[in-house]
Design a protein around this motif. Sequence first.
Motif, mmCIF file in Angstrom:
data_model
loop_
_atom_site.group_PDB
_atom_site.id
_atom_site.type_symbol
_atom_site.label_atom_id
_atom_site.label_comp_id
_atom_site.label_asym_id
_atom_site.label_seq_id
_atom_site.Cartn_x
_atom_site.Cartn_y
_atom_site.Cartn_z
ATOM 1 N N TYR A 25 0.560 -1.206 -0.045
ATOM 2 C CA TYR A 25 0.445 0.296 -0.096
ATOM 3 C C TYR A 25 0.792 1.201 0.138
ATOM 4 O O TYR A 25 1.752 1.097 0.871
ATOM 5 C CB TYR A 25 -1.085 -0.087 1.122
ATOM 6 C CG TYR A 25 -1.355 1.277 2.232
ATOM 7 C CD1 TYR A 25 -1.761 2.187 0.691
ATOM 8 C CD2 TYR A 25 -0.791 0.938 3.101
ATOM 9 C CE1 TYR A 25 -2.287 3.702 1.845
ATOM 10 C CE2 TYR A 25 -1.079 2.387 3.337
ATOM 11 C CZ TYR A 25 -1.703 3.260 3.182
ATOM 12 O OH TYR A 25 -2.300 4.887 3.975
ATOM 13 N N LYS A 28 -2.588 7.882 -1.078
ATOM 14 C CA LYS A 28 -4.043 7.716 -0.325
ATOM 15 C C LYS A 28 -5.054 8.086 -1.530
ATOM 16 O O LYS A 28 -4.022 9.172 -2.119
ATOM 17 C CB LYS A 28 -3.938 8.701 0.988
ATOM 18 C CG LYS A 28 -3.515 7.572 1.947
ATOM 19 C CD LYS A 28 -3.443 8.538 3.168
ATOM 20 C CE LYS A 28 -2.972 8.560 4.260
ATOM 21 N NZ LYS A 28 -1.549 7.380 4.059
ATOM 22 N N ARG A 80 -6.028 11.364 14.338
ATOM 23 C CA ARG A 80 -6.619 10.003 13.842
ATOM 24 C C ARG A 80 -6.930 8.912 15.231
ATOM 25 O O ARG A 80 -7.883 8.298 15.301
ATOM 26 C CB ARG A 80 -4.854 9.100 12.801
ATOM 27 C CG ARG A 80 -4.852 9.175 11.957
ATOM 28 C CD ARG A 80 -3.836 9.533 11.203
ATOM 29 N NE ARG A 80 -3.256 9.483 9.843
ATOM 30 C CZ ARG A 80 -2.220 8.776 8.840
ATOM 31 N NH1 ARG A 80 -1.709 7.251 9.486
ATOM 32 N NH2 ARG A 80 -2.199 9.192 7.837
ATOM 33 N N SER A 158 -4.258 4.167 10.993
ATOM 34 C CA SER A 158 -3.722 3.927 10.282
ATOM 35 C C SER A 158 -3.982 3.050 9.363
ATOM 36 O O SER A 158 -4.009 1.955 9.006
ATOM 37 C CB SER A 158 -2.312 3.138 10.417
ATOM 38 O OG SER A 158 -0.872 3.324 9.817
ATOM 39 N N GLY A 159 -3.602 3.372 7.494
ATOM 40 C CA GLY A 159 -4.087 2.388 6.413
ATOM 41 C C GLY A 159 -4.073 0.974 6.649
ATOM 42 O O GLY A 159 -4.633 -0.187 6.817
ATOM 43 N N SER A 160 -2.321 0.512 7.404
ATOM 44 C CA SER A 160 -1.937 -1.190 6.558
ATOM 45 C C SER A 160 -2.445 -1.815 8.289
ATOM 46 O O SER A 160 -2.311 -2.404 8.691
ATOM 47 C CB SER A 160 -0.465 -1.181 7.116
ATOM 48 O OG SER A 160 -0.261 0.451 8.191
ATOM 49 N N ARG A 163 -5.292 -4.469 7.755
ATOM 50 C CA ARG A 163 -4.669 -5.195 7.928
ATOM 51 C C ARG A 163 -4.213 -6.708 8.398
ATOM 52 O O ARG A 163 -4.612 -7.467 8.906
ATOM 53 C CB ARG A 163 -3.583 -5.292 7.037
ATOM 54 C CG ARG A 163 -4.205 -5.647 5.750
ATOM 55 C CD ARG A 163 -2.833 -5.095 4.192
ATOM 56 N NE ARG A 163 -1.785 -4.866 5.004
ATOM 57 C CZ ARG A 163 -0.562 -3.626 4.926
ATOM 58 N NH1 ARG A 163 -1.050 -3.101 3.140
ATOM 59 N NH2 ARG A 163 0.441 -3.627 5.350
HETATM 60 C C1 DP6 Z 1 5.527 0.824 2.907
HETATM 61 O O1 DP6 Z 1 -0.142 2.311 6.837
HETATM 62 O O2 DP6 Z 1 2.278 3.640 7.725
HETATM 63 O O3 DP6 Z 1 4.375 -0.154 5.407
HETATM 64 O O4 DP6 Z 1 -1.934 4.747 6.446
HETATM 65 O O5 DP6 Z 1 -0.527 6.508 6.023
HETATM 66 O O6 DP6 Z 1 -0.643 5.195 8.192
HETATM 67 P P1 DP6 Z 1 -1.333 5.579 6.708
HETATM 68 O O7 DP6 Z 1 0.448 4.661 6.374
HETATM 69 P P2 DP6 Z 1 0.951 3.468 7.143
HETATM 70 O O8 DP6 Z 1 2.021 2.567 5.853
HETATM 71 C C2 DP6 Z 1 2.450 1.513 5.597
HETATM 72 C C3 DP6 Z 1 3.300 1.348 4.735
HETATM 73 C C4 DP6 Z 1 3.536 0.409 4.142
HETATM 74 C C5 DP6 Z 1 3.066 -0.742 2.972
HETATM 75 C C6 DP6 Z 1 2.386 -1.672 3.959
HETATM 76 O O9 DP6 Z 1 2.317 -1.614 4.348
HETATM 77 O O10 DP6 Z 1 1.448 -2.251 2.715
#
Ligand code: DP6
Length: 396
Positions: A25, A28, A80, A158-160, A163
């Motif tokens: 990921y 955004k 957040r 946080s996006g990740s 998961r």
């Molecule tokens: C490179 O989830 O830390 O680990 O959403 O801004 O909090 P925010 O970002 P984050 O980004 C992770 C990016 C990565 C790739 C991944 O885990 O998919």
Amino acid sequence: MPEDRTEQPHIVTCTAPVNIAVIKYWGKRNEDIILPINSSLSVTLHQDQLKTTTTVATSRSFQEDRIWLNGKEEDITHPRLQSCLREIRRLARKRRNDGDSGVDSASLSHKVHICSVNNFPTAAGLASSAAGFACLVYSLARVFGVEGELSGIARQGSGSACRSMYGGFVQWIMGNKEDGKDSLAQQVEPETHWPELRILVLVASAERKPVGSTSGMQTSVKTSCLLKHRAESVVPGRMVEMTEAIRKKDFAAFAELTMKDSNQFHATCLDTYPPIFYLNHVSQQIISLVHRYNKHYGETRVAYTFDAGPNAVIFTLQQHVPEFVHMVQYFFPPETNGADFIKGLPVNCASLSEELKQGIGLEPMPKGINYIISTKVFTHIYPHKQLLQHCIIGLL
Ligand code: DP6
């Protein structure tokens, strides 16, 4: 008279796992509610080695919401954190109004004290925010008596993190609705699916990363046309191929896609203007070592992936762990050769043949790697009986 239990704090402790993306990921399309420009797929790691533990307490006597991270009080007004708190309380209120008896009506009006610790270095590229926000959302949900789909709330921390709400192999479907209702995590296969799969975290540096992922991906979205191409034309096909490789337990296909996707993610960082460098000379040496090792055997036995930092995460099968770990130890001679170099799951002894060392043909890089964490795929978040002892003062 019924006893007034609301004076007593209501306390819940949970632990959450770290996840490592094999389809990354990065970028955004909505910064406020965290909606990604592409889907992603990850592996959830075992909590014995890497986890966040969070205790949440609610009490009528608390004056305000407060949070402590690794023993230090942090600013609860962070947007957040506020999103997660607001969304869980909103869900709890909705459920109570719908007549759900599991929702604790009393504590809904109470303030919360939150205490969270990691058993691994924060912000070292080891996805601490993912485990942290997943744990926060899950613990808050437990304390208010909310159940069900929570990955959409963790995503807003946080996006990740969305998961880390599931175990095994997990995809985050990007969705296409403006309100993000369809941008959720989903298990692809459970942790029992591929028991031979092993993960080695090679900790090259425990320092804070120079550019955080949030601001890094913002600049990438603004400036990198390679990232746009990746999100639109590369990732959709890779999601299908990766799901299939995992389903069939086809290690060679899984490994090749994992490495290519990590490389493309770092290529988009280089294509960002000004460029972002997460890999260092140790990371590059690990990449060479893996490719030379696979070439030596004429098959893909080992794969690497790197997030927003120089630490490598290695995927391999159980039978190759001892030899590969000893290779790392040989090519990155540690300061002390003791047991401290290998943490986590025990690794059997192995001897390296001269032929293999010669075949690899790299110059050893002393002290390039601080230590290795040996781990495997694991299950999802769960609640704990005990209280997080060392932060009880902050909580009560
Ligand atoms: C490179 O989830 O830390 O680990 O959403 O801004 O909090 P925010 O970002 P984050 O980004 C992770 C990016 C990565 C790739 C991944 O885990 O998919």
